[in-house]
Design a protein around this motif. Sequence first.
Motif, PDB file in Angstrom:
ATOM      1  N   ASN A 154       0.832  -1.211   0.000  1.00 25.16           N
ATOM      2  CA  ASN A 154       0.000   0.000   0.000  1.00 25.16           C
ATOM      3  C   ASN A 154       0.866   1.260   0.000  1.00 25.16           C
ATOM      4  OD1 ASN A 154      -2.237  -1.641   0.100  1.00 25.16           O
ATOM      5  ND2 ASN A 154      -2.660  -1.313   2.282  1.00 25.16           N
ATOM      6  N   TYR A 155       1.970   1.206   0.741  1.00 28.51           N
ATOM      7  CA  TYR A 155       2.877   2.351   0.834  1.00 28.51           C
ATOM      8  C   TYR A 155       3.549   2.619  -0.509  1.00 28.51           C
ATOM      9  CZ  TYR A 155       7.150   4.868   2.059  1.00 28.51           C
ATOM     10  OH  TYR A 155       8.171   5.776   2.090  1.00 28.51           O
ATOM     11  N   LEU A 156       3.966   1.537  -1.180  1.00 27.58           N
ATOM     12  CA  LEU A 156       4.709   1.706  -2.432  1.00 27.58           C
ATOM     13  C   LEU A 156       3.799   2.020  -3.627  1.00 27.58           C
ATOM     14  CD1 LEU A 156       7.242  -1.265  -2.142  1.00 27.58           C
ATOM     15  CD2 LEU A 156       7.800   1.176  -2.055  1.00 27.58           C
ATOM     16  N   PHE A 157       2.616   1.396  -3.643  1.00 32.34           N
ATOM     17  CA  PHE A 157       1.815   1.471  -4.878  1.00 32.34           C
ATOM     18  C   PHE A 157       0.421   2.047  -4.695  1.00 32.34           C
ATOM     19  CE2 PHE A 157       4.727  -2.214  -5.257  1.00 32.34           C
ATOM     20  CZ  PHE A 157       5.556  -1.708  -6.241  1.00 32.34           C
ATOM     21  N   GLY A 158       0.054   2.359  -3.476  1.00 32.26           N
ATOM     22  CA  GLY A 158      -1.299   2.884  -3.228  1.00 32.26           C
ATOM     23  C   GLY A 158      -2.168   1.855  -2.536  1.00 32.26           C
ATOM     24  N   GLU A 159      -3.206   2.359  -1.837  1.00 29.90           N
ATOM     25  CA  GLU A 159      -4.075   1.495  -1.026  1.00 29.90           C
ATOM     26  C   GLU A 159      -4.783   0.441  -1.870  1.00 29.90           C
ATOM     27  OE1 GLU A 159      -4.940   1.320   2.326  1.00 29.90           O
ATOM     28  OE2 GLU A 159      -3.248   2.706   2.622  1.00 29.90           O
ATOM     29  N   VAL A 160      -4.447  -0.797  -1.646  1.00 27.19           N
ATOM     30  CA  VAL A 160      -5.184  -1.885  -2.284  1.00 27.19           C
ATOM     31  C   VAL A 160      -5.690  -2.871  -1.233  1.00 27.19           C
ATOM     32  CG1 VAL A 160      -5.040  -3.864  -3.859  1.00 27.19           C
ATOM     33  CG2 VAL A 160      -3.932  -1.704  -4.477  1.00 27.19           C
ATOM     34  N   PHE A 161      -4.813  -3.147  -0.243  1.00 26.96           N
ATOM     35  CA  PHE A 161      -5.117  -4.240   0.681  1.00 26.96           C
ATOM     36  C   PHE A 161      -5.499  -3.739   2.070  1.00 26.96           C
ATOM     37  CE2 PHE A 161      -1.774  -5.950  -2.214  1.00 26.96           C
ATOM     38  CZ  PHE A 161      -2.587  -6.855  -2.878  1.00 26.96           C
ATOM     39  N   PRO A 162      -6.631  -4.223   2.615  1.00 29.19           N
ATOM     40  CA  PRO A 162      -6.871  -3.996   4.046  1.00 29.19           C
ATOM     41  C   PRO A 162      -5.769  -4.729   4.829  1.00 29.19           C
ATOM     42  CG  PRO A 162      -8.801  -4.987   2.962  1.00 29.19           C
ATOM     43  CD  PRO A 162      -7.671  -5.015   1.978  1.00 29.19           C
ATOM     44  N   VAL A 163      -5.381  -4.190   5.987  1.00 22.28           N
ATOM     45  CA  VAL A 163      -4.404  -4.894   6.832  1.00 22.28           C
ATOM     46  C   VAL A 163      -5.210  -5.860   7.717  1.00 22.28           C
ATOM     47  CG1 VAL A 163      -2.609  -4.642   8.585  1.00 22.28           C
ATOM     48  CG2 VAL A 163      -2.870  -2.899   6.789  1.00 22.28           C
ATOM     49  N   PRO A 164      -5.099  -7.168   7.463  1.00 24.44           N
ATOM     50  CA  PRO A 164      -6.028  -8.105   8.108  1.00 24.44           C
ATOM     51  C   PRO A 164      -5.727  -8.362   9.585  1.00 24.44           C
ATOM     52  CG  PRO A 164      -4.481  -9.289   6.731  1.00 24.44           C
ATOM     53  CD  PRO A 164      -4.178  -7.840   6.536  1.00 24.44           C
ATOM     54  N   GLU A 165      -6.800  -8.564  10.345  1.00 24.08           N
ATOM     55  CA  GLU A 165      -6.684  -8.842  11.782  1.00 24.08           C
ATOM     56  C   GLU A 165      -6.743 -10.348  12.035  1.00 24.08           C
ATOM     57  OE1 GLU A 165      -6.450  -6.587  14.146  1.00 24.08           O
ATOM     58  OE2 GLU A 165      -6.747  -4.843  12.843  1.00 24.08           O
ATOM     59  N   PRO A 166      -5.971 -10.828  13.006  1.00 29.11           N
ATOM     60  CA  PRO A 166      -6.148 -12.240  13.398  1.00 29.11           C
ATOM     61  C   PRO A 166      -7.414 -12.400  14.240  1.00 29.11           C
ATOM     62  CG  PRO A 166      -4.459 -11.195  14.751  1.00 29.11           C
ATOM     63  CD  PRO A 166      -4.911 -10.154  13.764  1.00 29.11           C
ATOM     64  N   LYS A 167      -8.085 -13.511  14.089  1.00 30.66           N
ATOM     65  CA  LYS A 167      -9.233 -13.840  14.963  1.00 30.66           C
ATOM     66  C   LYS A 167      -8.912 -15.159  15.637  1.00 30.66           C
ATOM     67  CE  LYS A 167     -12.901 -11.108  13.666  1.00 30.66           C
ATOM     68  NZ  LYS A 167     -12.852  -9.965  14.515  1.00 30.66           N
ATOM     69  N   LEU A 168      -8.491 -15.064  16.875  1.00 29.46           N
ATOM     70  CA  LEU A 168      -8.095 -16.281  17.587  1.00 29.46           C
ATOM     71  C   LEU A 168      -9.300 -16.947  18.246  1.00 29.46           C
ATOM     72  CD1 LEU A 168      -4.799 -15.078  19.272  1.00 29.46           C
ATOM     73  CD2 LEU A 168      -5.048 -16.507  17.256  1.00 29.46           C
ATOM     74  N   THR A 169      -9.200 -18.262  18.377  1.00 27.02           N
ATOM     75  CA  THR A 169     -10.253 -19.009  19.067  1.00 27.02           C
ATOM     76  C   THR A 169     -10.023 -18.892  20.567  1.00 27.02           C
ATOM     77  OG1 THR A 169     -10.016 -20.561  17.267  1.00 27.02           O
ATOM     78  CG2 THR A 169     -11.405 -21.242  19.083  1.00 27.02           C
ATOM     79  N   LYS A 170     -11.121 -18.762  21.320  1.00 21.10           N
ATOM     80  CA  LYS A 170     -10.938 -18.548  22.751  1.00 21.10           C
ATOM     81  C   LYS A 170     -10.936 -19.818  23.601  1.00 21.10           C
ATOM     82  CE  LYS A 170     -12.775 -14.003  22.447  1.00 21.10           C
ATOM     83  NZ  LYS A 170     -13.239 -14.316  21.071  1.00 21.10           N
ATOM     84  N   THR A 171     -11.327 -20.939  23.026  1.00 24.18           N
ATOM     85  CA  THR A 171     -11.426 -22.155  23.851  1.00 24.18           C
ATOM     86  C   THR A 171     -10.101 -22.559  24.472  1.00 24.18           C
ATOM     87  OG1 THR A 171     -11.346 -23.218  21.700  1.00 24.18           O
ATOM     88  CG2 THR A 171     -13.347 -23.539  23.003  1.00 24.18           C
TER      89      THR A 171
END
Length: 329
Positions: free
Chosen positions: A168-185
Motif C-alpha cells: 500500500n505504501y509503495l503502490f497505493g491502497e489496495v489491501f486492508p491490513v487483516p486482523e487475526p481472529k483467535l479461538t478462545k477455547t
Amino acid sequence: MEKKRVLSGNRPTGRLHLGHLVGILGNWVDMQDQYECFYEVADWHVLTTSIENSGTISENTREMAMDWFAVGIDPEKSTVFVQSRVPEHAELHLLFSMLATVSRLERNPTYKEQINELNLGDQVSYGLLGYPVLQAADVLIYRAHAVPVGDDQLPHLEFTREMARRFNYLFGEVFPVPEPKLTKTARLPGIDGRKMSKSYGNAIFLTDDPDTVHKKVWNVITDPQRIRLKDPGNPEVCNVYSFYKVFADDRVERVGRECRNAERGCTACKKELVEILIDLLAPIQKERKKFEQDPGLVEDYLARGSEKAREEAAATMKIVRQKMGVGRI
Ligand code: TRP
Ligand code: SF4
C-alpha cells in the motif's frame, strides 16, 4: 452494510481431529453468517515440507474437504476452494517476493522451528523460506479483513500484515491490513497430554468409530497421584478433565467437585467422556457419509468454490497490475 471478508486455510495432510474442531473449524463455522468467508485447501503449502509425498495431496484434499463439509462449512454460504486451482495466487506470490527481504524471512520463528524439527540442515528449499510470502498472497488476494487461525499462525499473519502495508505504501491502497481472529477455547491436549497432533499419534479423529474413541479415552492420563477411588483427585492435572472443559461446559463444575471429593472414579469419569465424544461425533460422521458415498459431490463443491475464488482473485490481480504498472494493464 457489506459483510467483511474472512480468509483462512489449512494444509491438506489428511483427516482432521478434535484439536482442529475446537482450534479452528468451530470458529470457521460460526463466522459464516457474519462474514463473507473464503476457506482454502492450501495444497501448494504442503509441498514446502513434503515434496516427496506430493502423490498423497489429492486424496488428503478430499479427506479434509469432507471433514470441513461434515462439520458444517456450508458451500452455499462460504467459498471453499483449492489453492492450486487459483493460479493467480502464484502471480501475487511472485510479486510479493520482490517486497520481502530474505533476512526478514529467515527471522520467521516458524521457519527456524521447521528446519530443526525436520532436520533439514542445508536442504532448505527456496519454497519453504517463502512460505509466508505465499500465505500473504492467499489472504491478500481476497482483500480479506480478518483471518481466523490458531495462535501458531500469528507469525505468518504478522508477515501478511507487513506485506499489505508495504504494498500500500509503495503502490497505493489496495489491501486492508487483516486482523487475526483467535479461538478462545481452552487448548485441547491429545491423549498423552501433549498438544493434539496427528504427528504425535495422540489424536482423536472426527472419523474415529465408537470403539476407537473408547480405546483412546482409556489411554488418557488422569491425575497420576490418584491411585484408589477414595483418594481425592486434582482435576487440574488430569487430561480427561481438560476434555470436559472443552466439550462439556454444563458438567465440568460437577465433575471437578466430585473428583476433588473422591466421589467419582476415573473409570466412570472416562465412560461418561466417551459418551459425550461419541454423541458429538455421531452427527458429523453421519453427514460425512453423504460425501463418502458420492465422491462427485465433494469434487463439485470444490470445483464451484475454486471457480468463484478465481474470479475474486483475478479482480484483485487486475488492480495490482495496474497499480504496479506491470503486465497487461
Ligand atoms: N499455514 C497454515 C497452516 O499451516 C495454512 C494456510 C495457508 C493459511 N494459507 C493460509 C492459514 C492463509 C490462514 C490464511 O495451517
Ligand atoms: Fe480425572 Fe475424572 Fe479421574 Fe478426576 S475422576 S482424576 S477428573 S478422570
